[in-house]
Design a protein around this motif. Structure first.
Motif, mmCIF file in Angstrom:
data_model
loop_
_atom_site.group_PDB
_atom_site.id
_atom_site.type_symbol
_atom_site.label_atom_id
_atom_site.label_comp_id
_atom_site.label_asym_id
_atom_site.label_seq_id
_atom_site.Cartn_x
_atom_site.Cartn_y
_atom_site.Cartn_z
ATOM 1 N N ARG A 113 0.807 -1.213 0.000
ATOM 2 C CA ARG A 113 0.000 0.000 0.000
ATOM 3 C C ARG A 113 0.842 1.266 0.000
ATOM 4 O O ARG A 113 0.315 2.363 -0.085
ATOM 5 N N ASP A 162 -2.136 14.800 -4.960
ATOM 6 C CA ASP A 162 -1.078 15.374 -4.129
ATOM 7 C C ASP A 162 -0.244 14.201 -3.619
ATOM 8 O O ASP A 162 -0.740 13.364 -2.859
ATOM 9 N N LEU A 204 1.920 13.806 -1.518
ATOM 10 C CA LEU A 204 2.194 13.688 -0.088
ATOM 11 C C LEU A 204 0.944 13.346 0.728
ATOM 12 O O LEU A 204 1.028 13.205 1.950
ATOM 13 N N LYS A 205 -0.187 13.186 0.060
ATOM 14 C CA LYS A 205 -1.400 12.907 0.803
ATOM 15 C C LYS A 205 -1.285 11.550 1.482
ATOM 16 O O LYS A 205 -0.955 10.547 0.848
ATOM 17 N N GLY A 206 -1.532 11.514 2.768
ATOM 18 C CA GLY A 206 -1.461 10.258 3.496
ATOM 19 C C GLY A 206 -0.041 9.790 3.789
ATOM 20 O O GLY A 206 0.175 8.642 4.162
ATOM 21 N N SER A 207 0.942 10.664 3.606
ATOM 22 C CA SER A 207 2.327 10.236 3.811
ATOM 23 C C SER A 207 2.821 10.630 5.192
ATOM 24 O O SER A 207 2.227 11.455 5.870
ATOM 25 N N TRP A 208 3.916 10.037 5.589
ATOM 26 C CA TRP A 208 4.557 10.393 6.847
ATOM 27 C C TRP A 208 6.014 9.975 6.742
ATOM 28 O O TRP A 208 6.402 9.273 5.807
ATOM 29 N N SER A 209 6.834 10.419 7.667
ATOM 30 C CA SER A 209 8.279 10.185 7.592
ATOM 31 C C SER A 209 8.824 9.599 8.869
ATOM 32 O O SER A 209 8.378 9.940 9.954
ATOM 33 N N LEU A 234 9.049 0.863 11.605
ATOM 34 C CA LEU A 234 8.303 1.995 11.077
ATOM 35 C C LEU A 234 7.551 2.755 12.158
ATOM 36 O O LEU A 234 7.013 3.823 11.917
ATOM 37 N N ARG A 235 7.501 2.195 13.357
ATOM 38 C CA ARG A 235 6.881 2.928 14.455
ATOM 39 C C ARG A 235 7.902 3.775 15.195
ATOM 40 O O ARG A 235 7.560 4.471 16.136
#
Lengths: 478, 573
Positions: free
Chosen positions: B216, B260, B262-267, B306-307
């Motif tokens: 995903r 967009d 970056l929609k729904g993204s995180w780092s 990833l956490r």
């Protein structure tokens, strides 16, 4: 009062207590010597006034500053202010005349039986700084170095806050992760010896100086637990003691929010915030608590604002030589999550500049009560002829469109006063100062709570924040 | 025995096996699993050879000459391998026959191919060419018993940026291509040969792309450079100037060209105080929560939860490529500067498999290792390469003391040909290369002071850097000549003096920085067409803008033709 937070923190670390009045000399001093002292005081005071005039972003006129000093000296001399003092000050036209006048008033104060040079100094400069927008503070250079370390969160020490308890230096708090913590020191331990010397009878300032030293150097302390007789000897290596400037917790489960509190804005704050993104990316919203947030250096406030904004104008700072604008870089933390920011009168300085920036960029909904309206930014400037530094407002923070965050009537009164209840800090009451230039929240809070410090468990504010973020319903399934 | 030096020209050169008795620098940069995970194929950039590693016995069982400089490798089908030769600008088709690797076909592609991706059905392969900013879509050809399959160009797709990393998308026909320097991401349809979108993520030096195991997300490893931070020790200490991230993009947002991105993204931040994880590289997703990321600048593999929590596993020098084993229980890492393959499991390092003997390093070789070493900076957050990407520039602004003060961030300067363009820096104050190197390491990187030998090594390496090749794209020679004439008649050559198109003085050209500085040393214009922004603050985003919009030292109006000619000339440099 802008520096209230740093001062509080410094007090926690240094635990400075001015110990009693200096014992009076037995012999009467020479009148020549007295004259030299008077001129020395006058020179120093006038040097400080010149620094204010040169460096403060919007200083009162010289004559007003001198008048303030003379008034303070009269008060210290326990004499009524002479009639026509204002006229006398207006007629001063040479530096020598200023010097002589200040020296004259000082001599009168000096002649009091209860003369104490430190107390006199403190009283005079308190009065002087009271009329400076943004306040002021005189620090010895060594304390300025500590403050800089704290601002950059690279404080070097053994990681304790120490205070006096029945004349014995006691550990008020052990900083987690620091050298003292690793050596097993505990809150409440007394420090009985430092490097072989007994601490009995030593003033706290001296204790602190014995404990401080360069990174990598060693110090041996003997600790004694409260109400026990057993003593523990520990050799500690001084090192960097990072302090958390951000605290956070997850609140609720459906919806869930991250409640993030910025205690103070320091160099590590953007880094600490960034570490939270993987932890909280699954929540439904963020509540950023800026109540009591003390902004330190402008540079760090810019970086925190940049971390929260995906491009856009942050704001500007007006300085003596012009205005600087700041723009956020693309990308920001927790970009996808709605943000509510808690503010009230204890949000001041760079903290309210930050609140205004996220509000103006429509990044956040502000909740609470109006901020302090006292967005000054301070720097420390050396005083010639000594090794003191003067911390004073060298800039006024403004919104990106030039909107003021400081009232048109210069904010000389503190943004709020804490009227203390009991010694333990309970039942303190916050009394808001003047209203102009304050950042207004979109969602006013109807809370009668006006205590200090802001409560840690704050379901009332959080609930209203959730409502404002429209998170009080189940989110739609993905 | 190895055939040293020159290559046999022609369509089907006989590959030779070399013995490890002949020490050479290999520089492994790409890996591919073959034989159902029993074998690892290693592509070497410096030697142009291919190593075959038997994973069971954990040793290199063969080395085969294939190219001048291999940049990437992928298995097309059992027994068939594709590789890109960056040195000769070719796509190679290789066959594995009786334990040997033979080159069976070659195809010229656009200049400086650096990566390749193969579509799910094996019918299309995408070659990304760096300096020519091109994607060449190739049909690898099918075996039809007897006839050797031919490589055939099907499409050429031009990109508005220099590409490097590629990631095939789950639909099997589209590929996401990352900027080699900045943060652009292009979506290309290999079937139709069309560029569907170009979007941007904040960041630069994207060196890892991977699909998450849950199918995903798209994982992107990159760095970020914040122009608002200063290169003083405190900002560097807290990772505020340069830091590395693993960005998790929503695949829906990626695959929808209009969305967009970056929609729904995180780092996930990859570095921490004291271990900055400089230069993050390729990614190997282990499971839904765990990902391995190579950290080229610190010689580590990061085991990223990833956490948030990250473990560091020390491997060889400059690990940039990583692949998971067939059973996903371990990973193989190409250690570019140790000429080895490290085996790691998600909490520790296992074996280090040497690919062959290494020779004594020359001064420039040692300098190269320093250039890519994040240990040169305080806290290990960045190396020279982090800003001067592979000797070029990441195209960003940085607030250093190169101009004598903080508060006026300036464009990172490219280092191609740097040895010939003294003095250095935007204000042109430093006249000795060794002094500039020392100043950068001390006042920009705040690392330990260099020894004289290290400074000399870095200088030797910098002297090997050439300006990038011009952006070819069918330059019109007549226009170039007319442009050259204009360059002279408009007196551009007063400050940008051939042959370096630079000079040693500083000039007031009507530009001021935030600190009030007005005099700047003209940067060399060699390779100027390969930059993404111009002037000290990157205010002009194209050569055309620099002249037409910012009117850089043009004394009269230029007609549209003259403007085009002048730009064409500049692009020819």
């Amino acid at each position: 009062m802008r520096r209230f937070g740093i001062l509080l923190l410094l007090a926690v670390f240094i635990g400075v207590v001015i110990c009693g009045p200096v014992a009076a000399d037995d012999a009467a001093p020479q009148s020549d010597e007295r004259k030299m002292e008077a001129l020395a005081f006058a020179d120093r005071t006038l040097a400080i006034i010149e620094v204010i005039l040169a460096q403060h972003v919007d200083p009162p006129p010289r004559q007003q500053l001198i008048l303030q000093v003379l008034r303070a000296l009269s008060r210290e001399a326990d004499k009524p202010e002479p009639i026509g003092l204002g006229r006398r000050v207006s007629q001063l036209s040479t530096p020598e005349q200023c010097r002589d006048l200040v020296g004259e008033f000082w001599t009168t104060a000096r002649n009091r039986e209860t003369y104490d040079p430190e107390a006199l100094d403190a009283a005079v400069f308190n009065e002087l700084f009271a009329i400076l927008p943004g306040g002021g503070q005189l620090l010895p250079a060594r304390e300025r170095a500590v403050e800089e370390q704290l601002a950059n969160n690279r404080y070097v020490g053994i990681g304790i806050a120490v205070s006096h308890h029945a004349n014995v230096p006691t550990i008020h708090k052990v900083v987690p992760g620091g050298p003292a913590d690793a050596a097993g020191a505990r809150d409440g331990d007394s420090i009985v010896e430092i490097d072989g010397q007994s601490t009995a009878g030593k003033p706290l300032r001296e204790i602190v100086n014995l404990l401080r030293g360069p990174a990598g150097s060693e110090v041996t302390i003997v600790l004694q637990e409260a109400r026990k007789s057993e003593r523990r000897t520990r050799k500690l290596t001084r090192g960097e003691v990072p302090l958390k400037t951000v605290s956070h917790k997850r609140v609720g489960s459906n919806p869930a929010v991250a409640s993030i509190r910025i205690e103070r804005i320091a160099a590590s704050t953007p880094h600490e915030l960034r570490q939270l993104e993987p932890v909280y990316r699954g929540v439904d919203g963020i509540v950023l608590d800026l109540r009591g947030t003390v902004g330190g250096e402008l540079h760090h406030a810019v970086l925190v604002a940049d971390a929260l904004l995906d491009g856009g104008a942050i704001g500007r700072v007006r300085q003596t030589d012009g205005t600087l604008d700041f723009e956020a870089t693309p990308g920001c933390l927790l970009r996808e999550l709605p943000l509510a920011v808690l503010v009230e009168v204890t949000t001041s300085g760079a903290g309210e500049w930050l609140a205004a920036a996220v509000q103006d960029n429509r990044r956040a909904t502000l909740i609470g009560r109006p901020t302090a309206g006292r967005a000054y930014v301070s720097e420390s400037v050396p005083i010639p002829g000594g090794d003191d530094v003067l911390v004073l407002a060298t800039g006024i923070l403004e919104r990106a469109d030039g909107g003021s965050l400081v009232g048109p009537a210069q904010q000389t009164r503190p943004p709020f006063a804490v009227v203390r209840g009991t010694a333990a800090g309970r039942d303190n009451i916050v009394v808001p100062g003047p209203v102009n230039g304050r950042v207004q929240p979109q969602v006013p809070i109807n809370s009668s709570f006006n205590g200090w410090p802001p409560p840690a468990n704050d379901s009332d504010w959080i609930r209203q924040a959730l409502q404002a973020l429209q998170l009080n319903t189940r989110p739609a399934a993905e | 025995m190895l055939v040293a030096g020159g290559w046999l020209a022609g369509a089907n050169p006989e590959p030779q096996r070399s013995t490890s008795a002949n020490p050479r620098l290999r520089q492994p940069v790409a890996l591919a699993l073959a034989d159902n995970g029993a074998t690892l194929l290693v592509a070497n950039h410096r030697s142009g050879s291919l190593c075959v590693v038997d994973l069971e016995s954990a040793e290199c069982t063969g080395e085969f000459e294939a190219a001048k400089s291999l940049a990437d490798i992928a298995v097309l089908a059992p027994g068939r391998v594709l590789a890109v030769d960056e040195g000769r600008h070719e796509l190679l088709g290789l066959r594995r026959v009786a334990g040997r690797l033979e080159v069976e076909s070659r195809l010229s592609v656009s200049e400086s191919p650096v990566s390749l991706a193969i579509a799910a059905d094996g019918m299309r392969c995408s070659v990304a060419s760096l300096w020519s900013r091109m994607i060449t879509v190739v049909e690898p050809g099918v075996e039809d018993g007897g006839d050797k399959p031919a490589l055939r160009v099907v499409h050429e797709v031009s990109l508005p940026f220099a590409p490097r990393e590629q990631q095939l998308l789950p639909d099997g026909r589209r590929v996401l291509i990352a900027d080699a320097f900045g943060g652009h991401l292009a979506l290309v349809d290999l079937e139709r040969g069309e560029l569907e979108s170009v979007r941007e993520v904040p960041g630069h030096n994207i060196r890892g792309l991977a699909l998450s195991t849950d199918g995903r997300h798209l994982l992107v490893s990159h760095q970020g450079l914040n122009r608002l931070a200063r290169t003083d020790e405190d900002d560097i200490h807290w990772g505020l100037v340069v830091s590395g991230s693993l960005r998790v993009l929503s695949l829906d947002a990626v695959t929808d060209p209009g969305a967009d991105i970056l929609k729904g993204s995180w780092s996930v931040p990859l570095g921490d105080v004291g271990h900055g994880a400089g230069d993050p590289g390729q990614i190997a997703p282990v499971d839904d929560h765990h990902v391995l990321v190579a950290a080229g600048g610190t010689g580590e593999v990061l085991d990223v939860d990833l956490r948030g929590p990250i473990r560091r596993i020390h491997v060889g020098g400059r690990p940039i490529a990583i692949v998971l084993s067939a059973d996903r229980s371990s990973a193989y890492v190409a250690d570019a500067f140790s000429d080895s393959v490290s085996v790691v499991t998600p909490d520790r390092k296992g074996l280090e498999i040497p690919l062959g003997d290494m020779p004594k390093l020359s001064s420039a070789d040692r300098g190269e290792r320093l250039f890519y070493d994040a240990g040169l900076s305080h806290g290990g957050w960045f190396s020279c390469h982090s800003c001067h990407t592979d000797g070029h520039t990441n195209g960003n602004l940085a607030d250093t003391l190169g101009d004598g003060s903080f508060g006026s961030p300036k464009a990172v300067l490219p280092l191609g040909g740097v040895a010939e363009t003294a003095p250095w820096g935007w204000t042109g104050r430093i006249t000795r290369l060794e002094d500039q190197i020392e100043k950068s390491v001390q006042t920009t990187m705040h690392g330990q002071p260099l020894s004289d030998e290290q400074t000399a090594d870095l200088a030797a390496f910098l002297k090997t850097l050439r300006p990038p090749p011009r952006l070819k794209h069918h330059l019109e020679q007549d226009a170039v000549e007319r442009g050259r004439g204009l360059f002279g008649s408009l007196r551009c050559d007063t400050c940008h003096v051939p042959p370096t198109y630079s000079s040693s003085e500083s000039y007031d050209v009507g530009l001021t920085d935030e600190a009030g500085q007005r005099r700047f040393n003209p940067p060399s214009l060699l390779g100027v067409g390969q930059r993404r922004g111009y002037f000290h603050d990157l205010r002009a985003s194209s050569l055309r803008d620099a002249i037409a919009v910012h009117r850089h030292q043009v004394s009269r109006e230029l007609s549209p033709h003259e403007l085009s000619d002048l730009v064409e000339f500049l692009r020819s440099l």
